[in-house]
Design a protein around this motif. Structure first.
Motif, PDB file in Angstrom:
ATOM      1  N   GLU A 204      -4.698 -49.612  13.809  1.00 39.27           N
ATOM      2  CA  GLU A 204      -6.002 -49.123  13.376  1.00 39.27           C
ATOM      3  C   GLU A 204      -7.037 -49.245  14.497  1.00 39.27           C
ATOM      4  N   TYR A 205      -7.816 -48.162  14.636  1.00 41.45           N
ATOM      5  CA  TYR A 205      -8.942 -48.200  15.568  1.00 41.45           C
ATOM      6  C   TYR A 205     -10.184 -47.718  14.838  1.00 41.45           C
ATOM      7  N   GLN A 206     -11.309 -48.427  15.040  1.00 42.14           N
ATOM      8  CA  GLN A 206     -12.565 -48.049  14.395  1.00 42.14           C
ATOM      9  C   GLN A 206     -13.722 -48.237  15.357  1.00 42.14           C
ATOM     10  N   THR A 207     -14.640 -47.293  15.307  1.00 42.02           N
ATOM     11  CA  THR A 207     -15.885 -47.411  16.067  1.00 42.02           C
ATOM     12  C   THR A 207     -17.034 -47.072  15.141  1.00 42.02           C
ATOM     13  N   ASP A 208     -18.135 -47.830  15.255  1.00 42.34           N
ATOM     14  CA  ASP A 208     -19.288 -47.552  14.402  1.00 42.34           C
ATOM     15  C   ASP A 208     -20.573 -47.643  15.215  1.00 42.34           C
ATOM     16  N   SER A 209     -21.668 -47.348  14.542  1.00 40.35           N
ATOM     17  CA  SER A 209     -22.958 -47.179  15.228  1.00 40.35           C
ATOM     18  C   SER A 209     -23.746 -48.473  15.374  1.00 40.35           C
ATOM     19  N   GLN A 210     -23.152 -49.652  15.074  1.00 43.38           N
ATOM     20  CA  GLN A 210     -23.935 -50.899  15.203  1.00 43.38           C
ATOM     21  C   GLN A 210     -24.391 -51.223  16.640  1.00 43.38           C
ATOM     22  N   PRO A 211     -23.621 -51.108  17.724  1.00 38.79           N
ATOM     23  CA  PRO A 211     -22.257 -50.557  17.812  1.00 38.79           C
ATOM     24  C   PRO A 211     -21.211 -51.664  17.766  1.00 38.79           C
ATOM     25  N   LEU A 212     -20.055 -51.345  17.122  1.00 38.12           N
ATOM     26  CA  LEU A 212     -18.952 -52.290  17.048  1.00 38.12           C
ATOM     27  C   LEU A 212     -17.653 -51.499  17.045  1.00 38.12           C
ATOM     28  N   ASP A 213     -16.756 -51.875  17.931  1.00 37.10           N
ATOM     29  CA  ASP A 213     -15.426 -51.267  17.977  1.00 37.10           C
ATOM     30  C   ASP A 213     -14.393 -52.324  17.623  1.00 37.10           C
ATOM     31  N   LEU A 214     -13.344 -51.897  16.920  1.00 37.45           N
ATOM     32  CA  LEU A 214     -12.256 -52.818  16.623  1.00 37.45           C
ATOM     33  C   LEU A 214     -10.923 -52.115  16.771  1.00 37.45           C
ATOM     34  N   PHE A 215      -9.948 -52.910  17.160  1.00 39.73           N
ATOM     35  CA  PHE A 215      -8.563 -52.464  17.152  1.00 39.73           C
ATOM     36  C   PHE A 215      -7.767 -53.507  16.387  1.00 39.73           C
ATOM     37  N   ALA A 216      -6.972 -53.048  15.418  1.00 32.09           N
ATOM     38  CA  ALA A 216      -6.234 -53.989  14.570  1.00 32.09           C
ATOM     39  C   ALA A 216      -4.786 -53.562  14.443  1.00 32.09           C
ATOM     40  N   THR A 217      -3.931 -54.560  14.329  1.00 31.46           N
ATOM     41  CA  THR A 217      -2.509 -54.340  14.068  1.00 31.46           C
ATOM     42  C   THR A 217      -2.139 -55.064  12.786  1.00 31.46           C
ATOM     43  N   HIS A 218      -1.526 -54.336  11.850  1.00 32.19           N
ATOM     44  CA  HIS A 218      -1.129 -54.922  10.571  1.00 32.19           C
ATOM     45  C   HIS A 218       0.384 -54.763  10.403  1.00 32.19           C
ATOM     46  N   ILE A 219       1.048 -55.842  10.017  1.00 29.77           N
ATOM     47  CA  ILE A 219       2.484 -55.816   9.754  1.00 29.77           C
ATOM     48  C   ILE A 219       2.731 -56.472   8.399  1.00 29.77           C
ATOM     49  N   THR A 220       3.460 -55.757   7.533  1.00 25.77           N
ATOM     50  CA  THR A 220       3.788 -56.270   6.207  1.00 25.77           C
ATOM     51  C   THR A 220       5.289 -56.136   5.984  1.00 25.77           C
ATOM     52  N   ALA A 221       5.914 -57.199   5.496  1.00 26.32           N
ATOM     53  CA  ALA A 221       7.343 -57.174   5.189  1.00 26.32           C
ATOM     54  C   ALA A 221       7.567 -57.824   3.828  1.00 26.32           C
ATOM     55  N   GLY A 222       8.496 -57.267   3.061  1.00 24.07           N
ATOM     56  CA  GLY A 222       8.748 -57.828   1.743  1.00 24.07           C
ATOM     57  C   GLY A 222       9.994 -57.260   1.099  1.00 24.07           C
ATOM     58  N   GLU A 223      10.283 -57.771  -0.091  1.00 22.77           N
ATOM     59  CA  GLU A 223      11.455 -57.318  -0.843  1.00 22.77           C
ATOM     60  C   GLU A 223      11.274 -57.676  -2.310  1.00 22.77           C
ATOM     61  N   TYR A 224      11.678 -56.742  -3.196  1.00 23.11           N
ATOM     62  CA  TYR A 224      11.662 -57.010  -4.638  1.00 23.11           C
ATOM     63  C   TYR A 224      13.009 -57.600  -5.025  1.00 23.11           C
ATOM     64  N   ILE A 225      12.992 -58.833  -5.533  1.00 20.31           N
ATOM     65  CA  ILE A 225      14.228 -59.506  -5.933  1.00 20.31           C
ATOM     66  C   ILE A 225      14.371 -59.522  -7.450  1.00 20.31           C
ATOM     67  N   SER A 226      13.303 -59.893  -8.140  1.00 20.13           N
ATOM     68  CA  SER A 226      13.302 -59.902  -9.604  1.00 20.13           C
ATOM     69  C   SER A 226      11.858 -59.768 -10.072  1.00 20.13           C
ATOM     70  N   ARG A 227      11.680 -59.740 -11.385  1.00 19.42           N
ATOM     71  CA  ARG A 227      10.318 -59.614 -11.905  1.00 19.42           C
ATOM     72  C   ARG A 227       9.480 -60.872 -11.678  1.00 19.42           C
ATOM     73  N   TYR A 228      10.131 -61.946 -11.240  1.00 22.09           N
ATOM     74  CA  TYR A 228       9.403 -63.172 -10.927  1.00 22.09           C
ATOM     75  C   TYR A 228       9.370 -63.489  -9.437  1.00 22.09           C
ATOM     76  N   LEU A 229      10.059 -62.696  -8.648  1.00 23.09           N
ATOM     77  CA  LEU A 229      10.134 -62.988  -7.222  1.00 23.09           C
ATOM     78  C   LEU A 229      10.166 -61.692  -6.418  1.00 23.09           C
ATOM     79  N   SER A 230       9.048 -61.394  -5.785  1.00 24.10           N
ATOM     80  CA  SER A 230       8.962 -60.240  -4.877  1.00 24.10           C
ATOM     81  C   SER A 230       8.045 -60.628  -3.719  1.00 24.10           C
ATOM     82  N   PRO A 231       8.530 -61.518  -2.850  1.00 27.12           N
ATOM     83  CA  PRO A 231       7.680 -62.047  -1.773  1.00 27.12           C
ATOM     84  C   PRO A 231       7.277 -60.982  -0.759  1.00 27.12           C
ATOM     85  N   GLN A 232       6.090 -61.167  -0.201  1.00 25.79           N
ATOM     86  CA  GLN A 232       5.572 -60.258   0.829  1.00 25.79           C
ATOM     87  C   GLN A 232       4.777 -61.069   1.850  1.00 25.79           C
TER      88      GLN A 232
END
Length: 502
Positions: A204-232
Motif C-alpha cells: 500500500e502507498y498513500q499520499t495526502d495533503s497534510q502532507p504525509l506519505d506512507l508505504f505499508a506492507t501487510h501479510i495475513t496467513a490463516g486456515e479454517y480448521i473447525s467452527r472453533y478454530l480458524s487461526p489467522q
C-alpha cells in the motif's frame, strides 16, 4: 443548540430515506391482483379439489391453483391432503409464510406421516431454516437411509453449520452408495476451498495533503480448521515521510461459531510498536448474532492503534472503542447501521453513528450497478486544534470532528467481461457536508488561540476503482485505487494485493 441541530439531522436523514424507500418500492414489479380471476369450477368433494388443483400444477399454473384453493379451502380445511398440496403450491409461488401455516396444519392432522414430514423438510430447506430441517431428518430418517436427496441435505447443513467433520462423513457415505458419480463434487470443492491454507499480501502507498506519505506492507496467513478454530496471523509494517517514522503491528485472530445460538465470536490480540516511542498491546472481541433470517447485530470492544496524522506517526497513540452494528438485507436492498464510541488516553471521546442503504445489484448481462444513500454524524468532546505564531492551525495529534454531518449518494458499477477478470467503480458523493470549525483569536503579538467555533460546509467525495484477476484456482491479484477528499485532507491511495491458497 445541540438539540436543534440533532433535530435537523434527523429530519434530513428521514427525508432521504423516505425518498429512497419510495423509489425502491415503486420500481418493484407488482402484480395486479384484479387480473387474477377466480375459476368458476364447481366441486363436489375433496377429491375434486385435489384432482383439479393437480391439473393446474401439471401446467405450472400455480397462481391459478392458489386462487382455486382459496375459493374452496374453507369447506375442506381439515383435510390432510388439501392442506399438504395447498402448502406446496404456496411455496412454489414464494408465499412462504402462508405455505408454512398450511404444512403445519397438515402435520397437526397427522404428525406421523413420514412423507408429509419429509416434504415439509424440503420446504424448510428451500427457505433456509436448516435447524428445523435437521430435526425432522433426524426423527424420520435412520442411519441406514440411502435417499440421496436427504443425504445431500444433511451434508450441506453440516457444512453450513461449520461441522466439516460430519459433512465429510456423509459425503463418504454418499460416495460409497453411489460410486463413480459426481453428486458431491461441488460440496467437496467448497469444503476444500474453505479449509485451504491461505496467504494474503498487500502493498500500500498513500499520499495526502497534510502532507504525509506512507508505504505499508501487510501479510495475513490463516486456515479454517473447525467452527472453533480458524487461526489467522496478520503482520503490518508502516514507513512514513517526511519525518521518516515507522511502525509495526502484529495480530493473532480466531473465530468461534456457536451454531445452537447462532452466535459468532471474533477475538484478536497483539502488539503495536512505534519505533519513535513505546510499544503497546492491542486486542478486542466482537459478537455477531442472527436476530432473524435476514438480519444480524454485532457488538464489540477493541483497543487499536491510530495512524492518521503527522503527529500520530511519531508517538504511541492508541484508543479504546465500544461499537455496535446492524445488518439487514432482502431481495431489494442491503442496509447497514453502526454506532462507535472511542476513548483516548487524554480523556477525550469521539462518537460517530451512521447508516447506508444500497439497492441489490441490478444486472444487465455482464454489467451490474447499485444505487444508495449514506449518512454519517461524528462529534468529538474536545477539539485538539492548535494555531502556530502565524495563525495557521493544525489538528494534533489526531483529527477531532465537531458535529460533522455528511449525506452522500452512492453509485457502484461492476463489470465482469470474463470468469477471471472483474472491474468495479464506486462513487460516494457528499451532497451535504456540515461541520463546526475553530477560528483563531490573537492573545499576544505572535500567539493565537481557539476563539470559538463557526459553521462551515464542505463537499466530501470518494472515488474507488478495483481490478481483480483470477490467474488460477489458488492465485488471485487485485489492484485498488482510492481518491478521497475530506474536510481535513485530500488523499490518494493505491494498493496491490496477492492472494494464495494451498
Amino acid at each position: 443548540m445541540i438539540l436543534t441541530r440533532a433535530g435537523k439531522v434527523f429530519k434530513t436523514t428521514a427525508f432521504f430515506l423516505f425518498i429512497f424507500f419510495n423509489t425502491t418500492t415503486f420500481s418493484q414489479n407488482t402484480e395486479n391482483s384484479s387480473s387474477l380471476k377466480k375459476d368458476s369450477i364447481s366441486v363436489k368433494d375433496a377429491n375434486d379439489v385435489l384432482r383439479i388443483s393437480k391439473e393446474f400444477i401439471s401446467r405450472n399454473e400455480y397462481k391459478k391453483a392458489i386462487l382455486f384453493f382459496s375459493k374452496n379451502y374453507d369447506d375442506f380445511s381439515e383435510n390432510l391432503y388439501i392442506n399438504w398440496l395447498y402448502g406446496y403450491v404456496l411455496s412454489m409461488n414464494n408465499q412462504n409464510k402462508e405455505a408454512k401455516k398450511k404444512f403445519k396444519k397438515a402435520i397437526s392432522i397427522n404428525p406421523s406421516d413420514k412423507n408429509l414430514q419429509l416434504d415439509f423438510a424440503r420446504f424448510l430447506y428451500k427457505i433456509g431454516e436448516i435447524n428445523k430441517v435437521e430435526t425432522i431428518l433426524a426423527n424420520f430418517l435412520d442411519e441406514n437411509s440411502k435417499n440421496l436427496e436427504f443425504l445431500l441435505m444433511q451434508a450441506n447443513i453440516s457444512y453450513w453449520k461449520g461441522d466439516l467433520k460430519n459433512s465429510r462423513k456423509i459425503i463418504s457415505k454418499i460416495n460409497e452408495i453411489y460410486p463413480n458419480t459426481d453428486y458431491t463434487k461441488n460440496l467437496e470443492s467448497e469444503i476444500n476451498s474453505v479449509t485451504a491454507t491461505y496467504i494474503r499480501t498487500n502493498f500500500e502507498y498513500q499520499t495526502d495533503s497534510q502532507p504525509l506519505d506512507l508505504f505499508a506492507t501487510h501479510i495475513t496467513a490463516g486456515e479454517y480448521i473447525s467452527r472453533y478454530l480458524s487461526p489467522q496471523l496478520a503482520i503490518s509494517r508502516y514507513s512514513f515521510s517526511p519525518q521518516k517514522e515507522s511502525a509495526f503491528i502484529v495480530q493473532l485472530k480466531n473465530q468461534f461459531y456457536f451454531n445452537k445460538i447462532q452466535l459468532t465470536a471474533n477475538v484478536f490480540g497483539g502488539f503495536y510498536q512505534n519505533h519513535s516511542d513505546t510499544s503497546d498491546w492491542i486486542g478486542g472481541i466482537s459478537l455477531t448474532k442472527n436476530i432473524f433470517k435476514k438480519a444480524s447485530v454485532k457488538v464489540g470492544a477493541t483497543k487499536n492503534s491510530l495512524l492518521g496524522t503527522i503527529a500520530s506517526t511519531s508517538i504511541n497513540l492508541t484508543y479504546q472503542s465500544l461499537f455496535s452494528e446492524l445488518d439487514y438485507q432482502n431481495k431489494w436492498v442491503i442496509f447497514h447501521a453502526w454506532y462507535d464510541h472511542q476513548f483516548f488516553k487524554d480523556d477525550n471521546e469521539i462518537q460517530s453513528l451512521g447508516a447506508w442503504i444500497l439497492s441489490q445489484p441490478i444486472t444487465f448481462k455482464k454489467l451490474s450497478f447499485q444505487l444508495g444513500y449514506s449518512f454519517n454524524y461524528t462529534d468529538s468532546k474536545d477539539i485538539l486544534f492548535f494555531f502556530d505564531n502565524q495563525g495557521v492551525g493544525v489538528y494534533d495529534p489526531y483529527f477531532t470532528p465537531k458535529e460533522q454531518e455528511i449525506h452522500s449518494g452512492i453509485f457502484i458499477l461492476n463489470y465482469k467481461p470474463s470468469k477471471k477478470l472483474s472491474l468495479e467503480a464506486k462513487v460516494n458523493y457528499g451532497f451535504i457536508g456540515n461541520i463546526r470549525n475553530p477560528y483563531p483569536v490573537r492573545t499576544q503579538a505572535n500567539t493565537f488561540e481557539v476563539g470559538g467555533l463557526y459553521d462551515d460546509t464542505f463537499t466530501p467525495i470518494e472515488y474507488t476503482g478495483n481490478i481483480s484477476y483470477n490467474f488460477s484456482k489458488g492465485f488471485t491479484a487485485k489492484i485498488t485505487y482510492i481518491d478521497q477528499e475530506t474536510f481535513f485532507y485530500a488523499r490518494q491511495n493505491i494498493n496491490f494485493g496477492l492472494n494464495f491458497t494451498f
